[in-house]
Design a protein around this motif. Structure first.
Motif, short mmCIF file in Angstrom:
data_model
loop_
_atom_site.label_atom_id
_atom_site.label_comp_id
_atom_site.label_asym_id
_atom_site.label_seq_id
_atom_site.Cartn_x
_atom_site.Cartn_y
_atom_site.Cartn_z
N GLU A 141 0.85 -1.19 0.00
CA GLU A 141 0.00 0.00 0.00
C GLU A 141 0.88 1.24 0.00
O GLU A 141 1.86 1.29 0.76
N PHE A 150 -8.93 3.44 0.10
CA PHE A 150 -9.43 2.31 -0.71
C PHE A 150 -8.63 2.14 -2.00
O PHE A 150 -8.79 1.13 -2.69
N ASP A 151 -7.80 3.11 -2.36
CA ASP A 151 -7.03 3.05 -3.61
C ASP A 151 -5.56 2.74 -3.38
O ASP A 151 -4.78 2.68 -4.33
N GLU A 153 -3.76 0.15 -2.43
CA GLU A 153 -3.14 -1.07 -2.96
C GLU A 153 -2.92 -0.95 -4.47
O GLU A 153 -1.82 -1.23 -4.97
N GLN A 154 -3.95 -0.52 -5.19
CA GLN A 154 -3.81 -0.36 -6.65
C GLN A 154 -2.66 0.56 -7.00
O GLN A 154 -1.88 0.29 -7.91
N THR A 179 -6.06 -7.61 -1.73
CA THR A 179 -7.46 -7.26 -1.42
C THR A 179 -8.24 -6.74 -2.62
O THR A 179 -9.41 -6.39 -2.46
N THR A 180 -7.62 -6.66 -3.78
CA THR A 180 -8.31 -6.06 -4.93
C THR A 180 -8.22 -6.96 -6.17
O THR A 180 -7.31 -7.77 -6.31
N GLU A 182 -7.42 -5.84 -8.99
CA GLU A 182 -6.21 -5.41 -9.69
C GLU A 182 -4.99 -6.20 -9.21
O GLU A 182 -4.13 -6.58 -10.01
N HIS A 202 -10.62 -11.34 4.11
CA HIS A 202 -10.86 -10.69 2.81
C HIS A 202 -11.65 -11.58 1.86
O HIS A 202 -12.29 -11.08 0.94
N ASN A 206 -16.89 -8.09 2.79
CA ASN A 206 -16.60 -6.87 2.04
C ASN A 206 -16.75 -5.68 2.99
O ASN A 206 -17.01 -5.86 4.19
N LYS A 226 -12.58 -4.28 1.01
CA LYS A 226 -12.98 -3.55 -0.20
C LYS A 226 -14.41 -3.90 -0.61
O LYS A 226 -15.13 -4.58 0.10
N HIS A 230 -14.35 -6.90 -5.54
CA HIS A 230 -12.98 -7.29 -5.20
C HIS A 230 -12.98 -8.61 -4.42
O HIS A 230 -12.15 -9.49 -4.66
#
Ligand code: NCD
Ligand code: ZN
Ligand code: ZN
Length: 347
Positions: A141, A150-151, A153-154, A179-180, A182, A202, A206, A226, A230
């Motif tokens: 992260e 919430f973004d 990790e991406q 967790t995503t 992606e 996870h 959710n 998430k 996800h």
């Protein structure tokens, strides 16, 4: 098709675990040792485990705290800081007891204050790890205040992880607790040196489970839960049989007063029912036959360690999780506290 009532699998391992230390260690450890053969033990103690001597001393404390007769094996890790030297990597490997190094971006999660601030500056250490065949474990992260939680990790994938994987083609990398969707795609499309662990929470929950109809602090962990899409991507990765996804509970106990607070700690405790909760996930996905690969084979194969020879037996017998467990002088509230779990481990 008749419901499966019993399952026998090779003894599983937990490839991402927090055992803590001191007066809580024996309480925490007993939950994992009841069923797992080995675990990759996270080094984010206070102070963190930053060198081989510290890892070996912690390993001895763990062995001393085991229930009598247990042959559980702790697989130790080093906590990377801006000061970690390439020479320390050689010492760690030569000890035979250190199996990986952990990258916490400074400030990303619980006890990550001493983590890495300058990733590029760590490249000589990654180079030494690649040479020594010591895997890099990553809390993936970004820590930038400007990036929505919430973004994170991406953004880490694009900005940090992809460059590391590209720069070190011989370095084994485990993207921890993905967790995503992606992250799942990145690992699935990545090289054979790239794998991921997935937690039971996870897979089961959710963000609505944590935030809708009241806030549930015991589901608060990092990376944060998430959206449902996800979660579904994680379930398909875990239950799909892909060999580079494997079990890592991230069981991370905190005392009840640290969780039920105006500023609560991140971490969910799941070791009391970990394999049982994964069994629920695999059953719901119609993939019970693949639980053994995920829990007992893929991780050992990726780390280049032998699979456990013994087996454990799981029975479809619901039981109710206690409201809390002993945690040194305090208590820890486990996942599913006061609620039913569908499977149990039988002797
Ligand atoms: N997962 C968490 O929310 N917490 C972990 C740290 C970590 O694995 O990031 C902890 O040590 O409490
Ligand atoms: Zn983490
Ligand atoms: Zn963790």
């Amino acid at each position: 098709m008749a419901e499966v009532m019993e399952l026998r699998i090779n003894r599983p391992d937990d490839w991402h675990l927090h055992l803590r230390d001191g007066d809580v260690l024996a309480d925490v450890l007993a939950h994992t040792a009841r069923c797992f053969g080995r675990a990759i033990v996270m080094p984010n103690l206070k102070p963190p485990v930053v060198d081989t001597a510290g890892a070996l001393a912690y390993r001895t404390r763990i062995l001393d705290a085991l229930p009598p007769g247990s042959d559980f094996q702790p697989l130790m890790t080093l906590y990377l800081t801006d000061e970690t030297s390439p020479a320390e990597i050689g010492t760690a490997k030569a000890s035979g007891q250190v199996f990986a190094c952990k990258l916490y971006p400074a400030g990303a999660t619980t006890n990550s204050e001493n983590g890495v601030t300058d990733l590029l500056g760590r490249y000589p250490v990654f180079e030494a790890m690649q040479r020594a065949a010591l895997p890099l474990l990553v809390h993936g992260e970004v820590t930038d205040d400007q990036v929505d939680i919430f973004d994170r990790e991406q953004r880490f994938i694009e900005e940090r992880l992809e460059p590391i994987v590209r720069a070190f083609p011989g370095l084994k990398v485990v993207f921890e607790h993905v967790t995503t969707a992606e992250a799942v795609d990145f690992v699935r499309d990545g090289p054979p040196t790239l794998a991921a662990t997935i937690t039971p929470h996870h897979l089961l929950y959710n963000r609505n489970a944590m935030l809708a109809g009241g806030i549930r602090p015991h589901l608060y962990c990092l990376p944060i839960l998430k959206r449902e899409r996800h979660r579904l991507a994680l379930v398909s990765a875990a239950t799909g049989g892909h060999p580079r996804f494997f079990l890592g509970t991230d069981s991370a106990p905190h005392a009840i007063e640290g969780k039920e607070s105006a500023c609560g700690c991140a971490g969910a405790f799941s070791a009391h029912a970990a394999i049982e909760l994964y069994a629920e996930v695999f059953e719901q996905a119609g993939a019970l036959a693949r639980l053994e690969g995920f829990a007992s084979h893929h991780g050992a194969d990726f780390y280049g360690l032998p699979r456990n020879a013994e087996t454990i037996r799981l029975s479809r017998e619901p039981w109710t999780v206690p409201a809390s467990y002993s945690f040194g002088a305090s208590r820890v509230v486990p996942l599913r506290a006061g609620e039913a779990v569908a499977w149990r481990v039988v002797a």
